[in-house]
Design a protein around this motif. Structure first.
Motif, PDB file in Angstrom:
ATOM      1  N   LEU A 131      -6.545  11.827  22.389  1.00 21.99           N
ATOM      2  CA  LEU A 131      -6.645  10.911  21.259  1.00 21.99           C
ATOM      3  C   LEU A 131      -6.023  11.528  20.002  1.00 21.99           C
ATOM      4  O   LEU A 131      -5.306  10.860  19.254  1.00 21.99           O
ATOM      5  CB  LEU A 131      -8.113  10.555  21.013  1.00 21.99           C
ATOM      6  CG  LEU A 131      -8.418   9.602  19.865  1.00 21.99           C
ATOM      7  CD1 LEU A 131      -7.745   8.255  20.074  1.00 21.99           C
ATOM      8  CD2 LEU A 131      -9.932   9.419  19.731  1.00 21.99           C
ATOM      9  N   ASP A 185     -10.288  14.031  26.636  1.00 17.16           N
ATOM     10  CA  ASP A 185      -9.983  12.724  26.041  1.00 17.16           C
ATOM     11  C   ASP A 185      -9.835  12.840  24.529  1.00 17.16           C
ATOM     12  O   ASP A 185      -8.967  12.193  23.926  1.00 17.16           O
ATOM     13  CB  ASP A 185     -11.086  11.724  26.372  1.00 17.16           C
ATOM     14  CG  ASP A 185     -11.038  11.252  27.816  1.00 17.16           C
ATOM     15  OD1 ASP A 185     -10.007  11.458  28.479  1.00 17.16           O
ATOM     16  OD2 ASP A 185     -12.042  10.662  28.277  1.00 17.16           O
ATOM     17  N   PHE A 186     -10.682  13.650  23.894  1.00 16.99           N
ATOM     18  CA  PHE A 186     -10.559  13.853  22.449  1.00 16.99           C
ATOM     19  C   PHE A 186      -9.203  14.453  22.097  1.00 16.99           C
ATOM     20  O   PHE A 186      -8.560  14.067  21.117  1.00 16.99           O
ATOM     21  CB  PHE A 186     -11.678  14.769  21.934  1.00 16.99           C
ATOM     22  CG  PHE A 186     -12.938  14.049  21.572  1.00 16.99           C
ATOM     23  CD1 PHE A 186     -12.984  13.197  20.480  1.00 16.99           C
ATOM     24  CD2 PHE A 186     -14.095  14.225  22.317  1.00 16.99           C
ATOM     25  CE1 PHE A 186     -14.143  12.528  20.132  1.00 16.99           C
ATOM     26  CE2 PHE A 186     -15.261  13.568  21.981  1.00 16.99           C
ATOM     27  CZ  PHE A 186     -15.294  12.713  20.886  1.00 16.99           C
ATOM     28  N   VAL A 234     -13.459   7.524  24.963  1.00 17.31           N
ATOM     29  CA  VAL A 234     -13.519   8.983  25.066  1.00 17.31           C
ATOM     30  C   VAL A 234     -14.746   9.386  25.878  1.00 17.31           C
ATOM     31  O   VAL A 234     -15.871   9.031  25.534  1.00 17.31           O
ATOM     32  CB  VAL A 234     -13.570   9.625  23.662  1.00 17.31           C
ATOM     33  CG1 VAL A 234     -13.825  11.123  23.763  1.00 17.31           C
ATOM     34  CG2 VAL A 234     -12.274   9.363  22.915  1.00 17.31           C
TER      35      VAL A 234
END
Length: 282
Positions: free
Chosen positions: A31, A27-28, A22
């Motif tokens: 995820l 990106d978080f 991340v």
């Protein structure tokens, strides 16, 4: 049952290898989309209606640019700032979103601890899944603020605020003014996300029952949860309510109006002796 399994999974362990991949906020979110069941992810990531506000907020931030400066000393940089008398490590705060226990077994305790370690401001939602006092005990050194809704039961509204700033050491109050009616969350209706999975509940109402509209958040009358929980809110509230709360608070406690969408609303907030904060997503 579906969401309870999600809570157990995300609250009990984290993959360092995954977190090492991340690198930014997007990106978080990717995820989260991979880890969470669809109804829960869409509850967290979506907006209301056609999601116009959600798109416009993202676009607005995208129009900001950094103005470069050359040959300025950068050997002793500091991101610290002062806000309402508190020194923060960053000009950032965790907005008072509710129901953190849906994705972490420690709920709002975990968020408050993380904010304390980072030296940034933490906002606790009135609709938290961990109560005011337990969050304070978990993160005593954090810069904690409390977010308030105007309930139909005005005595309960005030009792909740006093529990926060009087008994538990919260340093300020966000008063939400743009949510006497929530926007219609279409994805929640499609997913039948209409209530919290047991044993989760809105923890602050255990010690302060909201009277009128009590337990509406568990009614399951509507297919979307926000349309159930909004039955608690005072739809007759006016700017007099802001002045009322300001008078009830100690003068040393900052009061910030949350949900400001126009300059006119910002001026009304100022005239009601409160500061102003932008709206929630939609």
């Amino acid at each position: 049952m579906l969401l309870r399994r999600v809570v157990t999974r995300t609250g009990s362990h984290r993959s360092l290898a995954t977190l090492d991949a991340v690198h930014n906020v997007d990106d978080f979110q990717r995820l989260a989309r991979d880890k969470l069941e669809r109804p829960l992810y869409e509850y967290l990531a979506s907006g209301s209606g056609d999601e116009v506000t959600l798109r416009e907020n993202r676009a607005a931030f995208g129009r900001y640019a950094l103005r470069p400066r050359a040959l300025r000393p950068v050997d002793a940089l500091s991101t610290t700032c002062e806000l309402f008398g508190a020194e923060l490590a960053l000009p950032v705060f965790a907005s008072p979103a509710g129901v953190h226990s849906l994705v972490d077994g420690e709920g709002e305790r975990a968020t408050a601890r993380a904010c304390g370690r980072a030296g940034v401001l933490f906002g606790l939602s009135q609709h938290a899944t961990v109560c005011i006092e337990d969050v304070a005990a978990a993160a005593p050194a954090a810069h904690r603020w409390y977010q308030s809704y105007l309930l139909k039961d005005r005595d309960a509204t005030l009792d909740l605020v006093r529990r926060a700033v009087g008994g538990a050491g919260y340093r300020g109050v966000f008063l939400t003014v743009d949510s006497v009616r929530f926007g219609f969350r279409e994805v929640d209706a499609r997913n039948n996300f209409c209530a919290l999975p047991p044993p989760l509940t809105l923890a602050n109402y255990v010690a302060t029952p909201p009277g009128i509209g009590a337990a509406a958040w568990e009614a399951r009358e509507h297919k979307a949860w926000d349309q159930n929980s909004e039955a608690l809110f005072d739809t007759s509230a006016s700017w007099d309510a802001v002045a009322w709360l300001r008078e009830e608070l100690d003068p040393s406690i900052p009061l910030v109006v949350k949900g400001v969408m126009t300059g006119e609303i910002a001026l009304r907030a100022h005239h009601a002796t409160a500061a102003a904060d932008p709206p929630r997503g939609g």
